[in-house]
Design an enzyme around this catalytic site. Structure first.
Site: not given
Ligand code: DNO
Length: 403
Positions: A251, A316, A363, A379
């Site tokens: 990430h 993501h 998010h 979240y």
């Protein structure tokens, strides 16, 4: 792409049956109860996998199998921890879970200064203020060298022109109260780290002391050294990834700027090229976090997606907006710098050896009562569901157009 959702295990208030109802296909999760540095046993993995499958879903991605600090700074128990990591990977693969996300950020996982920053429309978003972060660093953490570093801080070209962050932090110091200090510690250290299996927990009594102890481990570790440690880690685990066909995907650093005097090594195209080339194994890949990358003014997120799609194992979808002063917030999934529509096109075209490439909306906004439900920071349920629906619409349109 496969529509996945980050779910925090059986204790998550957002249940798997709720997720079935909103079109989720795969689950992104971790064994959140296993302490850092311990092997994830096959039994524990099987138990969670079977639970997920009993709801007609699959465990698509592990986020995260944490890389302990000793591996990052090269501590004396690094070899032991590498063996723990390899064993957890073998156990995951034996249970059919083959995509594993991790990060190589020292000490802090992601960082934000405000978790409920109000938008004009009544929703709220995560927000990063440089002045507040500098204030935290100088006045709360009282890190050695912080003042000098912030005095020398320069924004990338095009944003934050003429800003003097040290002066702003000093101004802020005049108006901060113990309550606001406490809130900042909650935001930066506690609420954003605890639930992602980071180094800090809700019940830590002296989080700042722990912070200093961890920072001390990185004395003398510069960017080149941290890169060597990442290469060492990758070379140590790649044989197991090859043997078990595991796609490991780092990430990016969030935010993609060096913070707290610590080196950051996954924040620009050049950084990503570096680790992909240093260990040129297809199992060594990237979690393409459009949100993290778009918070860096120097990152052309679409160009990066084009370049790195072949080595991307997990996506993501999230987008940031950078204000002219350099601070950033999380934008709508249809706005901001990341151009998620274009990204969906790029990643939809990418063939992936394990089937459709998993993506999750990252998010979301906090909206329509999310704020009273005690969800983990960023979240939310309704906000993420809204973003998920937007992304489903984009994907459906692309599928329609390609017929
Ligand atoms: C925050 C997340 C990160 C991410 C880890 C991956 O919301 O994106 O905590 O899961 O950095 O290891």
């Amino acid at each position: 792409m496969e529509k996945t959702w980050r779910w925090f295990g059986k204790k998550d208030k957002i249940t798997l049956s709720m997720l079935r109802q909103i079109g989720v296909e795969g689950i992104v999760t971790a064994l959140h109860d296993v302490p850092l540095g311990e092997v994830w046993t096959r039994e524990q993995i099987r138990d969670l996998r079977e639970y997920i499958e009993s709801y007609g879903l699959r465990w698509s991605v592990v986020e995260s199998l944490p890389v302990t600090e000793t591996i990052k700074y090269g501590g004396p128990d690094r070899e032991q921890q590498l063996e723990v990591y390899r064993q957890s990977l073998r156990n995951l693969a034996a249970e059919g879970v083959n995509t594993v996300c991790y990060n190589f950020m020292p000490v802090l996982d992601w960082a934000r200064t405000d978790l409920l920053h109000p938008n004009e429309d009544g929703t709220s978003n995560l927000y990063f203020s440089y002045a507040e972060f500098a204030y935290f660093d100088i006045n709360i953490l009282k890190r050695k060298g912080a003042r000098e570093e912030w005095a020398a801080f320069r924004f990338p070209e095009g944003v934050g022109e003429g800003r003097d962050i040290l002066a702003e932090a000093d101004e802020l110091a005049k108006e901060m109260t113990p309550e606001r200090d406490h809130q900042l510690v909650e935001n930066i250290v506690i609420k954003t780290q605890g639930f992602v299996s980071g180094n800090f927990h809700e019940d830590d009594e002296a989080p700042l002391e722990l912070f200093h102890q961890l920072l001390a481990k990185y004395e003398g570790i510069d960017k080149a050294q941290l890169q060597q440690n990442m290469k060492y880690f990758l070379e140590a685990v790649m044989p197991v990834c090859d043997e078990c066909d595991i796609n490991l995907c780092v990430h990016p650093d969030d935010p993609p700027i060096p913070i707290l005097g610590l080196p950051r090594i996954v924040r620009t195209a050049e950084d990503i090229r570096w680790f992909l080339n240093a260990v040129p194994n297809p199992h060594n890949g990237l979690t393409f976090c459009a949100g993290s990358l778009s918070a860096g003014a120097y990152n052309d997120v679409v160009a990066m997606a084009r370049e790195f799609a072949p080595r991307t194992h997990f996506v993501h979808l999230r987008s940031c907006h950078i204000f002219p002063n350099g601070d950033f917030t999380e934008a709508s999934h249809l706005g901001g710098r990341a151009d998620l529509v274009e990204l969906c096109k790029i990643f939809e075209r990418q063939r992936h050896p394990h089937g459709p490439l998993p993506f999750r909306v990252d998010h979301g906004k906090t909206m329509l009562g999310d704020e009273t439900r005690g969800y983990n920071a960023g979240y939310s349920f309704l906000g993420r569901m809204f973003a998920m629906a937007q992304m489903q619409g984009v994907l459906a349109t692309l599928a329609h157009e390609s017929h």
